[in-house]
Design an enzyme around this catalytic site. Structure first.
Site, PDB file in Angstrom:
ATOM      1  N   ARG A 100      23.712  -2.782  55.178  1.00 41.04           N
ATOM      2  CA  ARG A 100      23.564  -2.131  53.876  1.00 41.04           C
ATOM      3  C   ARG A 100      24.488  -2.709  52.815  1.00 41.04           C
ATOM      4  O   ARG A 100      24.082  -2.920  51.669  1.00 41.04           O
ATOM      5  CB  ARG A 100      23.798  -0.618  54.021  1.00 41.04           C
ATOM      6  CG  ARG A 100      23.695   0.174  52.737  1.00 41.04           C
ATOM      7  CD  ARG A 100      22.496  -0.203  51.885  1.00 41.04           C
ATOM      8  NE  ARG A 100      21.236  -0.151  52.619  1.00 41.04           N
ATOM      9  CZ  ARG A 100      20.116  -0.724  52.192  1.00 41.04           C
ATOM     10  NH1 ARG A 100      20.101  -1.424  51.069  1.00 41.04           N
ATOM     11  NH2 ARG A 100      19.005  -0.618  52.903  1.00 41.04           N
ATOM     12  N   LYS A 135      28.989  -4.950  29.532  1.00 38.44           N
ATOM     13  CA  LYS A 135      28.324  -3.746  30.051  1.00 38.44           C
ATOM     14  C   LYS A 135      27.979  -3.958  31.521  1.00 38.44           C
ATOM     15  O   LYS A 135      26.816  -4.096  31.914  1.00 38.44           O
ATOM     16  CB  LYS A 135      27.084  -3.431  29.222  1.00 38.44           C
ATOM     17  CG  LYS A 135      27.423  -3.093  27.772  1.00 38.44           C
ATOM     18  CD  LYS A 135      26.176  -2.901  26.922  1.00 38.44           C
ATOM     19  CE  LYS A 135      26.551  -2.613  25.468  1.00 38.44           C
ATOM     20  NZ  LYS A 135      25.376  -2.477  24.591  1.00 38.44           N
ATOM     21  N   LYS A 167      35.011  -6.198  16.701  1.00 33.66           N
ATOM     22  CA  LYS A 167      33.803  -5.417  16.510  1.00 33.66           C
ATOM     23  C   LYS A 167      33.988  -4.414  15.368  1.00 33.66           C
ATOM     24  O   LYS A 167      35.056  -4.355  14.751  1.00 33.66           O
ATOM     25  CB  LYS A 167      33.425  -4.729  17.824  1.00 33.66           C
ATOM     26  CG  LYS A 167      33.048  -5.735  18.925  1.00 33.66           C
ATOM     27  CD  LYS A 167      32.665  -5.061  20.216  1.00 33.66           C
ATOM     28  CE  LYS A 167      31.322  -4.362  20.118  1.00 33.66           C
ATOM     29  NZ  LYS A 167      30.189  -5.318  19.978  1.00 33.66           N
ATOM     30  N   GLU A 200      32.231  -9.442  14.258  1.00 31.36           N
ATOM     31  CA  GLU A 200      30.948  -8.761  14.130  1.00 31.36           C
ATOM     32  C   GLU A 200      30.756  -8.339  12.675  1.00 31.36           C
ATOM     33  O   GLU A 200      31.663  -7.765  12.072  1.00 31.36           O
ATOM     34  CB  GLU A 200      30.925  -7.528  15.044  1.00 31.36           C
ATOM     35  CG  GLU A 200      29.634  -6.729  14.982  1.00 31.36           C
ATOM     36  CD  GLU A 200      29.683  -5.507  15.895  1.00 31.36           C
ATOM     37  OE1 GLU A 200      29.391  -5.658  17.094  1.00 31.36           O
ATOM     38  OE2 GLU A 200      30.028  -4.413  15.396  1.00 31.36           O
ATOM     39  N   ASP A 222      25.117  -7.988  13.784  1.00 23.69           N
ATOM     40  CA  ASP A 222      24.883  -6.770  14.556  1.00 23.69           C
ATOM     41  C   ASP A 222      23.750  -5.925  13.962  1.00 23.69           C
ATOM     42  O   ASP A 222      23.808  -5.513  12.804  1.00 23.69           O
ATOM     43  CB  ASP A 222      26.170  -5.947  14.598  1.00 23.69           C
ATOM     44  CG  ASP A 222      26.026  -4.687  15.436  1.00 23.69           C
ATOM     45  OD1 ASP A 222      25.487  -4.781  16.553  1.00 23.69           O
ATOM     46  OD2 ASP A 222      26.448  -3.621  14.970  1.00 23.69           O
TER      47      ASP A 222
END
Length: 307
Positions: A100, A135, A167, A200, A222
């Site tokens: 597994r 992410k 950002k 950004e 963005d």
């Protein structure tokens, strides 16, 4: 694998087995004789890109070095239902206990590699490169980014340490685009850091401020529409340090090695259906968080082989 050492990987593997086995695999211990030997093979049940073979080798060797593996396929191979990646021979208890953990990693990495290959194929011929993002699954980032590479897409920064990416929140807290860039440049200079700086931007005013301040390596557009992206690319190319450029030279063969070239990245709100539209606007990169958070695992199984 370029982002994780063998020792680091084996530390991860030890944690995986501790999580799965605990004080013992009581199912196998109760039903399988200690001296039983056998063979299992990894069978692919989906079409896609195989990834995680190198990790599987470490998982198997870590748990039981006496297990013998017969390899048939390697990372990056295009596979189809029925393909056999490898066979493992040895103690049945060991085969059942590695199953597994090994499958979980291979199915996940193969799913990411498959999605990465597909997204990169959607922009073929445009000169655009698909990037991943941060992410990722905590603890599995290095393996997930390796899977992106195996699939043919590229990695953005690995973490917060290897690139400066200013950002929207950084810009707002720093007091604006120019102030954020200035602080980043001063920080690198005063701390002896040779880091790329990306900013950004959300509108034309921020694009202009970024270009006027200068000293940046990449601009991220963005949540722009394709139309706004095309106009932003045209503006950046004609106003950035590399000088006046013929728009017809930009897509797809603009020489990116030219001194002073500012890379352009698109991000936010880009779907599978609109991906190529953005790529054809002349951007260098499109970052896609879905590569590591919305992929489908590649189905495969690890089954007994009659000897």
């Amino acid at each position: 694998m370029i982002y994780i050492t063998k020792d680091e990987l084996r530390t991860l593997i030890s944690q995986w087995f501790k999580e799965d086995i605990g004080d013992g695999d009581h199912t196998s211990l109760s039903s399988i004789p200690a001296d039983a030997e056998g063979c299992q093979q990894l069978i692919v049940k989906d079409t896609g890109i195989l990834a995680g073979v190198e990790v599987a080798a470490e998982v198997i060797d870590y748990f039981d070095p006496t297990l013998r593996v017969e390899w048939f396929l390697k990372d990056g191979t295009m596979v189809r239902p029925g393909d056999i990646a490898f066979r493992v021979y040895g103690k049945v208890r060991s085969l059942l206990q590695v199953e597994r953990t090994m499958l979980n990693i291979m199915q996940r990495m193969s799913g990411i590699a498959t999605m990465s290959a597909y997204y990169q194929s959607l922009v073929a011929g445009t000169g655009c490169t698909i990037l991943d993002t941060r992410k990722t699954t905590p603890g599995l980032r290095m393996l997930e980014k390796e899977a992106v590479r195996i699939g043919g897409a590229h990695n953005h920064r690995i973490g917060l340490f290897d690139m400066i990416l200013l950002k929207d929140n950084h810009v707002d807290f720093a007091g604006g685009t120019a102030a954020a860039i200035r602080r980043a440049k001063d920080y690198c200079k005063s701390n002896g850091k040779d880091l790329k700086i990306e900013i950004e931007v959300r509108n034309q005013q921020e694009v202009e401020a970024a270009l006027q301040e200068g000293g940046i390596d990449r601009i991220m557009l963005d949540n722009y529409t394709p139309e706004a992206t095309r106009e932003a690319v045209r503006y950046i190319r004609s106003h950035s340090p590399e000088g006046q450029v013929n728009w017809n030279d930009l897509v797809p063969n603009w020489k990116k090695e030219k001194s002073g070239y500012i890379e352009i990245e698109s991000s936010g709100g880009i779907t599978e259906k609109t991906l190529r539209q953005y790529a054809e606007c002349g951007v260098d990169f499109i970052s896609v968080g879905a590569l590591t958070h919305s992929f489908k695992c590649l189905d495969m199984s690890f089954k007994k082989v009659k000897l």
